[in-house]
Design an enzyme around this catalytic site. Structure first.
Site, mmCIF file in Angstrom:
data_model
loop_
_atom_site.group_PDB
_atom_site.id
_atom_site.type_symbol
_atom_site.label_atom_id
_atom_site.label_comp_id
_atom_site.label_asym_id
_atom_site.label_seq_id
_atom_site.Cartn_x
_atom_site.Cartn_y
_atom_site.Cartn_z
ATOM 1 N N ASP A 116 25.814 61.835 37.837
ATOM 2 C CA ASP A 116 26.570 61.895 36.590
ATOM 3 C C ASP A 116 26.124 60.766 35.666
ATOM 4 O O ASP A 116 26.410 59.596 35.911
ATOM 5 C CB ASP A 116 28.066 61.781 36.914
ATOM 6 N N ASP A 315 23.962 64.516 28.628
ATOM 7 C CA ASP A 315 24.865 64.486 29.771
ATOM 8 C C ASP A 315 24.344 65.418 30.865
ATOM 9 O O ASP A 315 23.931 66.542 30.585
ATOM 10 C CB ASP A 315 26.267 64.920 29.319
#
Ligand SMILES: *[C@@H]1O[C@H](CO)[C@@H](O)[C@H](O)[C@H]1NC(C)=O
Ligand SMILES: *[C@@H]1O[C@H](CO)[C@@H](O)[C@H](O)[C@H]1NC(C)=O
Ligand SMILES: *[C@@H]1O[C@H](CO)[C@@H](O)[C@H](O)[C@H]1NC(C)=O
Ligand SMILES: *[C@@H]1O[C@H](CO)[C@@H](O)[C@H](O)[C@H]1NC(C)=O
Ligand SMILES: *[C@@H]1O[C@H](CO)[C@@H](O)[C@H](O)[C@H]1NC(C)=O
Length: 436
Positions: A116, A315
């Protein structure tokens, strides 16, 4: 309709069987500081859903996951704005999108943790966890190198909502629609062939909700408890990854840690820092070209603003690129115009630009400060397995959250190498066919 769904499921199923688990491909020997990256639904992933889902269900499920993700990314942009649970008939079972295998403890226990780029810390579900969905839990009692951090530890000031439980530093946080409560702990993390002793992470005791990655999360952003900070001397805050297309036969991509072996020929754009959202990798998106034409977008809709959180991030956890509404509408209209008037536009879930006839899509170029990234059709379109429906794989940012953030998501990053060069404050992008 039922028949179409059945055919789609069948196609997806036969696809899954034809490309069944190949141990050699799934467990390649570790090389230096490079880890294999798997899509959570790939045959190599222990987290894949037990039953193959139809294409439509897969698409819709990933979209709903994205809604939770967008809530999470936007949640602290507006002071005191509570995270609204998403009204949904479907349960969001998977939150991880891309995972890597991490060895934790002595002797080591394998955990498939989600990577992440918009999070700092690492956490894993621990034995005795209440509410964890995974049957694989990290058993700290079996590791001779494990220790809990006490409340005086300096790291205890770097986590959200720290508290003292006994003398153990505990913390809680929200992730997606879930809450977690964890003991701040340390143990050896081994990434590929690199052991990192005393890695600080959260050992999850309790969790609510269903959006936590089942076997934990490895934060790759810039905060003090991220991999970059904790392994600063080893990796010098430099990493790159190539995300595989999960529907291809070459299932694994790679996460390469440290400056060694990184591409030399790569285009860069500066990374921007937002002190209020220090975990996010902001960049300066200046414009978007559809085919050869620059789309007419008000510059204010793309501008970086540290106060409001507006701007553009890369992201790894969001699947489909989201653009703030005026940007999305302009881009979508330009895209539709290029396809031509005779093809009827339909929708699928949150995708509003789908076609049931074959189309030839224009390329799309994201114009960043100093770097243009032209996306080929594979990064722009999703096709049903049966080949009957094609959608533009982007959407408008959800309007139930503070929609100021443009998110360049994983579908648009697939088969590109993204190089995060934090010491030089720049992000590189180059095409790389890490899956077909
Ligand atoms: C998490 O921390 C906040 C702030 O300290 C507190 O209000 C909340 O009750 C805590 N939640 C859990 C589950 O412990
Ligand atoms: C967390 O710490 C508390 C207090 O030291 C301990 O009782 C508990 O077993 C720990 N839980 C985990 C999952 O390590
Ligand atoms: C950022 O947004 C705030 C609030 O809308 C505004 O007052 C400020 O002028 C903006 N800053 C820049 C640099 O545009
Ligand atoms: C990117 O594309 C724009 C518009 O086509 C062009 O003006 C610009 O020079 C390009 N930038 C780079 C770095 O290639
Ligand atoms: C899979 O990847 C290898 C190199 O990593 C490449 O040589 C091969 O052609 C790929 N296979 C397919 C079907 O794309």
């Amino acid at each position: 309709m039922k028949q179409t769904l059945f055919l789609l499921s069948l196609a997806f199923l036969s696809f899954s069987i034809a490309h069944g688990l190949n141990p050699n491909r799934c467990d390649l020997p570790n090389q230096g500081s490079t880890l294999q990256v798997f899509h959570v639904n790939s045959p190599c992933s222990p987290l894949r859903p037990p039953e193959a889902m139809s294409w439509e269900d897969t698409v819709l499920q990933l979209q709903e996951k994205d809604e939770a993700r967008l809530q999470f990314l936007s949640s602290s942009l507006v002071a005191k704005k509570s995270v609204v649970p998403i009204a949904s008939g479907r349960q969001i079972l998977q939150s991880a999108t891309y995972i890597v295998k991490v060895q934790i403890g002595t002797p080591s226990q394998s955990m498939f943790m989600a990577v992440d780029t918009s999070n700092d810390a690492a956490w894993v579900p621990c034995s005795g966890c209440v509410g964890c969905s995974s049957s694989v839990l990290f058993d700290s009692a079996k590791s001779t190198s494990f220790k809990s951090l006490d409340c005086q530890a300096s790291q205890c000031t770097q986590v959200s909502n720290p508290k003292c439980g006994g003398n153990t530093c505990t913390f809680n946080m929200t992730y997606g629609g879930s809450n977690l409560l964890a003991n701040l702990s340390q143990d050896t993390f081994t990434l590929a062939t690199d052991p990192i002793p005393g890695y600080t992470f959260g050992c999850i005791q309790t969790t609510t909700g269903t959006s936590l990655p089942p076997q934990g999360l490895l934060g790759l952003s810039r905060g003090p408890l991220s991999l970059l900070s904790q392994a600063q001397s080893l990796y010098q805050s430099t990493f790159s990854y190539c995300l595989p297309n999960f529907r291809s036969t070459n299932f694994s991509g790679s996460l390469r840690l440290g400056p060694v072996g990184q591409p030399k020929k790569i285009k860069y754009t500066p990374l921007l820092k937002n002190p209020r959202r220090s975990s996010l990798y902001y960049v300066n998106l200046i414009g978007i070209r559809v085919g050869s034409k620059i789309v007419d977008i008000p510059p204010s809709a793309l501008a970086f603003n540290a106060t409001t959180g507006a701007g553009t991030i890369f992201d790894s956890g969001t699947v489909y690129t989201r653009l703030v509404e005026p940007v999305y509408v302009a881009v979508r209209d330009a895209f539709r115009k290029r396809i031509g008037g005779s093809a009827t536009v339909t929708s699928l879930g949150g995708f509003d630009t789908c076609y049931t006839v074959p189309i030839v899509a224009p390329t799309m170029t994201f114009i960043f400060d100093g770097m243009n990234v032209t996306l080929p059709q594979d990064n722009l379109l999703i096709h049903s397995t049966a080949g009957t429906t094609t959608c533009l794989a982007m959407a408008s940012a959800p309007n139930n959250v503070n929609s100021v953030l443009n998110v360049i998501a994983s579908m648009q990053q697939q088969n590109h190498r993204l190089l995060f060069d934090v010491p030089n404050s720049r992000l590189g992008v180059a095409r790389e066919q890490c899956s077909s």
